[in-house]
Design an enzyme around this catalytic site. Structure first.
Site, short mmCIF file in Angstrom:
data_model
loop_
_atom_site.label_atom_id
_atom_site.label_comp_id
_atom_site.label_asym_id
_atom_site.label_seq_id
_atom_site.Cartn_x
_atom_site.Cartn_y
_atom_site.Cartn_z
CG HIS A 360 38.49 -106.27 -4.35
ND1 HIS A 360 37.76 -105.43 -3.54
CD2 HIS A 360 39.44 -105.52 -4.61
CE1 HIS A 360 38.37 -104.49 -3.30
NE2 HIS A 360 39.41 -104.34 -3.94
CB CYS A 672 56.74 -104.93 -18.67
SG CYS A 672 56.50 -103.02 -18.85
C1 PEP Z 1 51.52 -101.36 -20.41
O1 PEP Z 1 50.98 -100.51 -20.66
O2 PEP Z 1 51.88 -102.04 -21.26
C2 PEP Z 1 51.81 -101.79 -19.18
C3 PEP Z 1 52.66 -102.81 -18.66
O3 PEP Z 1 51.24 -100.99 -18.04
P1 PEP Z 1 49.69 -100.87 -17.70
O4 PEP Z 1 49.04 -102.52 -18.20
O5 PEP Z 1 49.74 -101.22 -16.27
O6 PEP Z 1 48.92 -99.92 -17.98
#
Ligand code: PEP
Ligand code: MG
Length: 747
Positions: A360, A672
């Site tokens: 948080h 991503c």
């Molecule tokens: C990842 O695994 O690269 C991703 C973007 O998802 P998270 O970081 O939420 O697991």
């Protein structure tokens, strides 16, 4: 177990005599715990513990026996701030023999740290001739004694004016993790030293209980006022509804009767309301040290925040803290309401000993733009209020009392950064294009509705990853369909036509809802994410329905996490299509994609690429599975590199397959993971052929600035050559970096 009132009553009598009653205290405690020895050690400057009173050891040793912190059982107790309950102390590996004490005949030992406001001020220990394990009640009693001693040691000067406890005045660096990138320099304010109890013990438990009840009520009221009066852009105005996702969770805890009941129990045992609150908060701290799940740990920070508020309410008022402008707040843990208070007071940065990036405090600090580091354990013990500190959140570290040269280097870096940011700001409204004109789509990773505003502050093209589980984690429960739909609709409204990729719930591993955690040895590879969604289709369908309702006819893009087989993707898509047949109006366009996080998908590409509308590489998870390296393990943090042969080969293969898929029409591929926000990584990914990257907001403008100067046509063959010629190296980072720096690129 509640400390017997008899001991408390006798302690009170003893304390009433005033001046340095340590010797009497030792005697009394030895008698009450039926121990032959009770010794009190006080912290001295230079990380030393000195025997200041004893009943049962050689009195000549008082003032002479000194141990380093970490030396002997007493030193270990101080260093770890843990209770040591040892039936056979002399055979413990840490046992340090001091002939002057005459302690040979004593087999067992119970040592408890004397702590106040996060600092170790000393140790109190009892010893017995016969081997024995001390009961829970006895531990409880000695802990209460330690609490009283903390007051005595810090008020009578028994620690030689060294209220700073175990600490020094030399420069120190504490390594941790970045919570919010950036640099901040200023005098430190320490959180956790505001309260000094006037009355520890009370005669009338009913009166104390009444004071507690009244204070709880006042605290709740104050909380409502604080939240409704929080800074613009955080809980009011356009972002108002959304930031409540975090603050809602906090309110739930405020209304929870469990911990208040525990305080009442302690009051019944004879402590004042203040002392009882402090005692329960101390217990929470100890419990918290043992919990590894980051989400649950955050809930405990909320509870501690609450305890602090309750103490303030008991004191009759809750003055807003005053701090020098731009001061750095250093806290053991920090709750969201507290952070709002300190932000209003004007702090410029934040260091928290125990905090996770998804916690948080970190979420709110990000929204408030406060550079923050977490995990800087031991900093609170070492710092003095007013000490100069540097929060270097880029490197994930806190520098305490930096050398003059070091400090001025940071001041220069900060100035350069402001100048750079002014330059970056000019890029905000320009498209992300390389120097030779290739367009790259830069998108945002977000998890809360309030972060969608970052689209405007960064000029990102859209949201490439909306982590739907974060809102649920912040609130502590899965929202129902209507609530989910309202949240997602707000996201789409705020995005105002810019694309948004909603990722379905990615719960499990380190993202657990309370009560939702099956015992697993390897939760990252366990029953998590889409696996839960497919096994509990009602849960997933509710989310998919909420997304369709939120779209209300607008285009909708959905992506599934942790897909390991084409069959899983098909099953998930079938659930989405089934819901889509029911919801009206239907989305104008429905795009369905997969994350590529599980390496097994690489050997199913032909089939997969026929089915999906797009692929987004989740490099955070992909790398952990590819290298069999836990992404949360600090020891492995920089061991394996995205800029390495295996990863670049994998990504190259994916891009090639995706370009040729669907009869040459191609399937869009993006990446991503957090790596996309780092300039050298972003440049390499673009060199490899990525035309879309999704990243945290902090990366957008620096990456855009870099791309603007990158001659992509020149870089591509260089990258190929580096990949060809650097066989066997663990990383290609160095040669890529050298090429970029030679050209003066801002990497
Ligand atoms: C990842 O695994 O690269 C991703 C973007 O998802 P998270 O970081 O939420 O697991
Ligand atoms: Mg992932």
């Amino acid at each position: 177990m509640v400390t017997p009132r008899r001991l408390l009553a006798r302690l009170r009598e003893t304390l009433a005599h005033g001046t340095a009653p340590l010797q009497e205290l030792a005697q009394l405690v030895a008698a009450e715990l039926v121990s032959e020895v009770c010794s009190i050690y006080a912290a001295r400057p230079g990380e030393i513990l000195e025997l200041v009173a004893t009943h049962g050891l050689n009195p000549q040793a008082v003032g002479r026996t000194r141990l380093r912190v970490g030396e002997g059982i007493v030193g270990l107790c101080a260093a770890t701030a843990k209770v040591m309950n040892l039936p056979d102390a002399q055979n413990h590996p840490a046992f340090a023999y001091r002939p002057e004490t005459g302690e040979e005949p004593f087999a067992s030992m119970l040592a408890v740290p004397v702590r106040r406001a996060g600092r170790t001020l000393g140790v109190v220990a009892v010893q017995n001739r016969n081997p024995r394990s001390y009961s829970e009640e006895e531990v409880d009693e000695l802990e209460t004694v330690a609490m009283l001693l903390a007051e005595v040691l810090s008020t009578t000067g028994a620690t030689d004016g060294a209220e700073e406890g175990v600490g020094a005045t030399v420069p120190r660096v504490f390594a941790g993790a970045a919570l919010v990138p950036g640099i901040a320099i200023g005098p430190v304010v320490l959180l956790g030293r505001r309260w000094r109890p006037l009355h520890l013990l009370a005669d009338d438990p009913d009166a104390e209980q009444a004071r507690l009840n009244e204070a709880v009520q006042r605290m709740q009221q104050g909380l409502d006022e604080l939240i409704s009066g929080a800074p613009d852009g955080l809980v009011s105005g356009a972002d108002g509804a959304a930031s409540r996702e975090v603050l809602d969770a906090y309110r739930l805890i405020a209304a929870d009767a469990g911990w208040v009941k525990r305080v009442s129990d302690v009051i019944r045992g004879g402590l004042s309301a203040e002392a009882a609150v402090q005692r329960v908060s101390g217990e929470l701290h100890d419990r918290m040290r043992r919990i590894t799940d980051p989400y649950l740990r955050e809930r405990l920070s909320d509870l501690e925040d609450m305890a602090g508020r309750l103490l303030a309410a008991l004191a009759g008022d809750a003055p807003r803290p005053t701090v020098p402008q731009g001061a750095i707040l250093l806290a053991r843990r920090l709750g969201p309401a507290e952070l709002l208070d300190w932000h209003a007071a004007g702090i410029g940065g934040l260091a928290v000993e125990e905090a996770s990036p998804a916690g948080h405090a970190a979420i709110l600090a990000r929204a408030l733009g406060l550079p923050a580091v977490g995990g800087v354990r031991g900093a609170l013990n070492a710092a003095e209020s007013g000490d100069e500190v540097v929060v270097d959140a880029d490197e994930g570290q806190l520098l305490l009392r930096p050398e003059v040269e070091v400090r001025s280097t940071y001041v220069r870096a900060l100035e350069a950064r402001s100048a750079q940011q002014a330059g970056w700001a000019a890029l905000r409204d320009k498209p992300a294009t390389t120097a030779d004109g290739a367009h790259i789509s830069l998108m945002l990773n977000v998890g809360l509705h309030m972060e969608v505003a970052q689209l405007d502050t960064t000029g990102a093209e859209g949201i490439g990853l909306y982590r739907t589980e974060i809102g649920m984690l912040a609130r502590g429960a899965i929202a129902d369909v209507a609530e989910q739909a309202a949240t997602y609709a707000r996201v789409l409204d705020a995005a105002a036509g810019r694309p948004v990729i909603f990722r379905t719930l990615d719960l499990g591993a380190d993202k657990l809802l309370p009560g939702d955690a099956p015992e697993e040895e390897n939760p990252a590879m366990g029953w998590r994410s889409l696996r839960i969604g497919l096994d509990r289709p009602a849960l997933l369908r509710r989310q998919l329905r909420a997304l369709l309702l939120a779209a209300g006819g607008r285009p909708l893009t959905v992506m599934f996490p942790m897909v390991a087989t084409v069959a899983e993707f098909r099953a998930a898509r079938a659930l989405l299509l089934a819901e889509a047949r029911r919801v009206r109006p239907a989305p104008e366009q429905l795009s369905i994609g997969t994350m590529l996080e599980v390496p097994a998908l690489m050997w199913q590409l032909d089939e997969l690429l026929r089915e999906v509308d797009f692929v987004s590489v989740g490099s955070n998870d992909l790398l952990q599975f590819l290298f069999a390296a836990d992404r949360g393990a600090p020891a492995l943090y920089s061991r394996y590199d995205l800029l390495s042969q295996p990863v670049l080969n994998l990504l190259d293969e994916l891009l090639t397959a995706a370009r040729g898929a669907k009869g040459g029409a191609g399937v869009p591929v993006s990446l991503c993971g957090e790596a996309a926000s780092r300039t050298l990584e972003a440049m390499t990914l673009v060199g490899l052929g990525f035309t879309s990257l999704s990243m945290p907001a902090t990366g957008i403008l620096p990456v855009k600035a870099l791309l603007a100067e990158l001659d992509l046509d020149a870089f591509r063959p260089v990258l190929s050559a580096i990949r060809r010629n650097t066989s066997g190296a663990a990383s290609l980072r160095e040669p890529i970096n050298v090429w970029a720096r030679e050209r003066g690129l801002p990497v």
